[in-house]
Design an enzyme around this catalytic site. Structure first.
Site, short mmCIF file in Angstrom:
data_model
loop_
_atom_site.label_atom_id
_atom_site.label_comp_id
_atom_site.label_asym_id
_atom_site.label_seq_id
_atom_site.Cartn_x
_atom_site.Cartn_y
_atom_site.Cartn_z
N SER A 47 0.94 -1.37 -0.08
CA SER A 47 0.11 -0.01 -0.19
C SER A 47 0.98 1.17 0.05
O SER A 47 0.34 2.17 -0.27
CB SER A 47 -1.08 -0.07 1.15
OG SER A 47 -0.35 0.01 2.43
N ASP B 243 -0.01 6.12 11.19
CA ASP B 243 -0.19 5.35 11.93
C ASP B 243 0.91 4.06 12.10
O ASP B 243 0.86 3.03 12.43
CB ASP B 243 -1.36 4.38 11.27
CG ASP B 243 -0.92 3.83 9.62
OD1 ASP B 243 0.26 4.33 9.54
OD2 ASP B 243 -1.53 3.24 9.05
N HIS C 90 2.00 3.95 7.41
CA HIS C 90 1.58 4.62 6.30
C HIS C 90 2.44 6.10 6.23
O HIS C 90 1.90 6.73 7.00
CB HIS C 90 0.12 4.60 5.79
CG HIS C 90 -0.12 3.18 5.70
ND1 HIS C 90 -0.65 2.45 6.64
CD2 HIS C 90 -0.19 2.44 4.52
CE1 HIS C 90 -1.10 1.09 6.03
NE2 HIS C 90 -0.96 1.15 5.03
#
Length: 219
Positions: A13, A189, A192
Protein backbone atom coordinates in the site's frame (compact mmCIF):
# COMPACT_ATOMS: atom_id res chain seq x y z
CA UNK A 1 21.43 11.69 -24.68
CA UNK A 2 20.19 8.77 -22.58
CA UNK A 3 17.36 6.80 -24.13
CA UNK A 4 14.14 6.65 -22.15
CA UNK A 5 13.84 3.88 -19.60
CA UNK A 6 10.80 2.08 -18.23
CA UNK A 7 10.81 2.22 -14.42
CA UNK A 8 8.47 -0.08 -12.47
CA UNK A 9 7.52 0.54 -8.83
CA UNK A 10 6.38 -2.55 -6.92
CA UNK A 11 5.25 -3.21 -3.38
CA UNK A 12 2.32 -2.87 -0.99
CA UNK A 13 0.00 0.00 0.00
CA UNK A 14 2.91 2.39 0.54
CA UNK A 15 3.73 2.07 -3.15
CA UNK A 16 0.10 1.67 -4.26
CA UNK A 17 -0.81 5.00 -2.60
CA UNK A 18 -4.31 5.05 -4.08
CA UNK A 19 -3.23 4.54 -7.68
CA UNK A 20 -5.88 4.18 -10.38
CA UNK A 21 -6.17 0.80 -12.07
CA UNK A 22 -7.37 2.40 -15.32
CA UNK A 23 -4.81 2.56 -18.12
CA UNK A 24 -3.68 6.08 -18.86
CA UNK A 25 -5.41 7.60 -15.83
CA UNK A 26 -3.88 10.73 -14.31
CA UNK A 27 -3.59 8.95 -10.98
CA UNK A 28 -2.00 5.77 -12.36
CA UNK A 29 1.07 6.38 -10.19
CA UNK A 30 -0.91 7.18 -7.03
CA UNK A 31 -0.19 10.07 -4.67
CA UNK A 32 2.97 8.69 -3.03
CA UNK A 33 6.70 8.46 -3.55
CA UNK A 34 6.41 6.76 -6.96
CA UNK A 35 4.53 9.75 -8.32
CA UNK A 36 7.01 12.18 -6.76
CA UNK A 37 10.00 10.39 -8.29
CA UNK A 38 8.31 10.18 -11.69
CA UNK A 39 7.44 13.88 -11.52
CA UNK A 40 11.01 14.93 -10.75
CA UNK A 41 12.66 12.76 -13.39
CA UNK A 42 9.93 13.34 -15.95
CA UNK A 43 10.14 17.11 -15.59
CA UNK A 44 13.93 17.39 -15.49
CA UNK A 45 14.50 14.90 -18.30
CA UNK A 46 11.43 15.38 -20.47
CA UNK A 47 13.47 15.05 -23.66
CA UNK A 48 14.59 11.53 -22.69
CA UNK A 49 11.09 10.08 -22.54
CA UNK A 50 11.31 7.92 -19.40
CA UNK A 51 8.17 5.89 -18.60
CA UNK A 52 6.89 5.07 -15.10
CA UNK A 53 4.57 2.30 -13.95
CA UNK A 54 3.17 1.54 -10.51
CA UNK A 55 1.96 -1.98 -9.73
CA UNK A 56 1.92 -1.78 -5.92
CA UNK A 57 -1.07 -3.44 -4.23
CA UNK A 58 -2.21 -2.69 -0.69
CA UNK A 59 -1.85 -5.50 1.84
CA UNK A 60 0.75 -7.41 -0.17
CA UNK A 61 3.49 -9.47 1.43
CA UNK A 62 6.57 -10.52 -0.51
CA UNK A 63 4.84 -13.84 -1.27
CA UNK A 64 1.87 -11.96 -2.76
CA UNK A 65 4.21 -9.87 -4.91
CA UNK A 66 5.98 -13.02 -6.07
CA UNK A 67 2.68 -14.70 -6.94
CA UNK A 68 1.92 -11.95 -9.46
CA UNK A 69 5.51 -11.28 -10.56
CA UNK A 70 5.14 -12.74 -14.06
CA UNK A 71 2.24 -10.50 -15.06
CA UNK A 72 3.14 -7.45 -12.95
CA UNK A 73 6.89 -7.34 -13.53
CA UNK A 74 8.59 -9.78 -15.89
CA UNK A 75 6.04 -9.52 -18.71
CA UNK A 76 6.36 -5.71 -18.63
CA UNK A 77 10.09 -5.95 -19.50
CA UNK A 78 11.07 -2.89 -17.43
CA UNK A 79 14.56 -1.42 -17.50
CA UNK A 80 14.44 -0.80 -13.75
CA UNK A 81 12.41 -2.33 -10.93
CA UNK A 82 12.04 -0.64 -7.54
CA UNK A 83 10.65 -2.86 -4.76
CA UNK A 84 9.46 -1.79 -1.30
CA UNK A 85 7.95 -4.66 0.71
CA UNK A 86 8.06 -6.18 4.18
CA UNK A 87 5.80 -4.42 6.67
CA UNK A 88 2.83 -6.70 5.90
CA UNK A 89 5.00 -9.79 6.37
CA UNK A 90 5.91 -8.47 9.80
CA UNK A 91 2.31 -7.47 10.53
CA UNK A 92 0.94 -10.99 9.92
CA UNK A 93 3.56 -12.52 12.17
CA UNK A 94 3.29 -9.92 14.94
CA UNK A 95 -0.48 -10.38 15.11
CA UNK A 96 -0.15 -14.18 14.88
CA UNK A 97 -2.41 -14.42 11.85
CA UNK A 98 -2.62 -17.69 9.87
CA UNK A 99 -0.76 -16.10 6.96
CA UNK A 100 2.13 -15.46 9.33
CA UNK A 101 2.50 -19.00 10.64
CA UNK A 102 5.97 -19.11 9.07
CA UNK A 103 8.32 -16.27 8.19
CA UNK A 104 8.87 -16.56 4.44
CA UNK A 105 10.29 -13.07 3.92
CA UNK A 106 13.91 -13.88 3.13
CA UNK A 107 13.41 -17.12 1.19
CA UNK A 108 10.66 -15.71 -1.05
CA UNK A 109 12.47 -12.40 -1.55
CA UNK A 110 15.57 -14.30 -2.60
CA UNK A 111 13.59 -16.53 -4.97
CA UNK A 112 11.98 -13.46 -6.54
CA UNK A 113 15.39 -11.88 -7.14
CA UNK A 114 16.87 -15.07 -8.56
CA UNK A 115 14.02 -15.43 -11.01
CA UNK A 116 14.22 -11.76 -11.99
CA UNK A 117 17.95 -11.97 -12.64
CA UNK A 118 17.37 -15.04 -14.81
CA UNK A 119 14.45 -13.60 -16.79
CA UNK A 120 15.62 -9.96 -16.91
CA UNK A 121 19.42 -10.02 -16.66
CA UNK A 122 19.80 -6.42 -17.83
CA UNK A 123 17.13 -4.91 -15.61
CA UNK A 124 18.41 -2.68 -12.80
CA UNK A 125 17.10 -3.41 -9.32
CA UNK A 126 16.39 -0.94 -6.51
CA UNK A 127 15.55 -2.53 -3.15
CA UNK A 128 13.98 -0.24 -0.55
CA UNK A 129 14.30 -0.90 3.17
CA UNK A 130 11.02 -1.56 5.01
CA UNK A 131 10.35 0.86 7.87
CA UNK A 132 8.05 1.80 10.75
CA UNK A 133 7.89 4.52 13.39
CA UNK A 134 6.77 4.59 17.01
CA UNK A 135 3.15 5.58 16.39
CA UNK A 136 -0.16 3.80 15.88
CA UNK A 137 -0.24 -0.02 16.25
CA UNK A 138 3.59 -0.46 16.28
CA UNK A 139 3.78 1.78 19.37
CA UNK A 140 1.91 -0.83 21.45
CA UNK A 141 4.78 -3.33 21.07
CA UNK A 142 7.47 -1.01 19.83
CA UNK A 143 10.56 -2.98 20.81
CA UNK A 144 9.27 -6.15 19.13
CA UNK A 145 8.23 -4.25 16.01
CA UNK A 146 11.54 -2.44 15.77
CA UNK A 147 13.53 -5.67 16.13
CA UNK A 148 11.46 -7.28 13.37
CA UNK A 149 11.82 -4.41 10.93
CA UNK A 150 15.52 -3.96 11.69
CA UNK A 151 16.05 -7.63 10.87
CA UNK A 152 14.12 -7.31 7.63
CA UNK A 153 16.12 -4.22 6.75
CA UNK A 154 19.36 -6.14 7.25
CA UNK A 155 18.07 -8.92 5.00
CA UNK A 156 17.20 -6.47 2.22
CA UNK A 157 20.57 -4.74 2.54
CA UNK A 158 22.41 -8.06 2.22
CA UNK A 159 20.25 -9.21 -0.69
CA UNK A 160 20.99 -5.93 -2.47
CA UNK A 161 24.71 -6.63 -2.15
CA UNK A 162 24.32 -10.23 -3.28
CA UNK A 163 22.19 -9.42 -6.33
CA UNK A 164 23.98 -6.24 -7.36
CA UNK A 165 21.01 -4.00 -6.57
CA UNK A 166 20.80 -0.44 -5.28
CA UNK A 167 19.80 -0.34 -1.60
CA UNK A 168 17.66 2.55 -0.37
CA UNK A 169 18.00 3.00 3.39
CA UNK A 170 14.78 4.35 4.93
CA UNK A 171 14.50 3.31 8.58
CA UNK A 172 17.35 5.52 9.80
CA UNK A 173 16.30 8.56 7.73
CA UNK A 174 12.79 8.31 9.18
CA UNK A 175 14.13 7.97 12.72
CA UNK A 176 16.34 11.00 12.17
CA UNK A 177 13.33 12.90 10.86
CA UNK A 178 11.57 12.47 14.22
CA UNK A 179 14.00 15.03 15.62
CA UNK A 180 12.19 17.55 13.43
CA UNK A 181 8.60 16.41 14.04
CA UNK A 182 6.88 13.64 16.00
CA UNK A 183 6.59 10.16 14.47
CA UNK A 184 2.90 10.57 13.61
CA UNK A 185 3.79 13.59 11.46
CA UNK A 186 5.70 11.27 9.13
CA UNK A 187 3.40 8.22 9.49
CA UNK A 188 0.02 8.72 11.16
CA UNK A 189 -0.26 5.03 12.04
CA UNK A 190 3.45 4.22 12.26
CA UNK A 191 3.31 2.45 8.87
CA UNK A 192 1.77 4.58 6.11
CA UNK A 193 3.70 7.74 5.24
CA UNK A 194 2.14 11.18 5.20
CA UNK A 195 2.82 13.48 2.23
CA UNK A 196 5.98 14.59 4.05
CA UNK A 197 6.92 10.95 4.59
CA UNK A 198 6.52 10.15 0.92
CA UNK A 199 8.72 13.13 0.11
CA UNK A 200 11.40 11.68 2.40
CA UNK A 201 11.22 8.33 0.58
CA UNK A 202 11.51 10.06 -2.78
CA UNK A 203 14.55 12.03 -1.58
CA UNK A 204 16.33 8.95 -0.29
CA UNK A 205 15.47 6.98 -3.45
CA UNK A 206 16.83 9.69 -5.71
CA UNK A 207 20.05 10.01 -3.69
CA UNK A 208 20.68 6.26 -3.68
CA UNK A 209 19.97 5.81 -7.39
CA UNK A 210 21.93 8.88 -8.46
CA UNK A 211 24.95 7.60 -6.52
CA UNK A 212 24.82 4.25 -8.34
CA UNK A 213 25.37 2.79 -11.78
CA UNK A 214 21.62 3.23 -12.40
CA UNK A 215 21.90 7.03 -12.20
CA UNK A 216 19.92 9.10 -14.69
CA UNK A 217 22.15 11.24 -16.87
CA UNK A 218 21.28 14.91 -16.90
CA UNK A 219 20.14 15.16 -13.27
Amino acid sequence: MEMGRTILFQGDSITDAGRSREAGANQALGHGYASLIASRIGHALAEQGHRFWNRGIGGNRVSDVYARWNEDAISLQPDMISLLIGVNDAWRIMWKLPEGATDRFERVYRHLLEETKEALPNTGLVLCEPFILNAGPPADRWEEWREFIYRYGTIVRELAKEYDAVFVALQEPFEQATARAEPSYWMHDGVHPSPAGHELIADEWMKAVQNSKLAFSGL
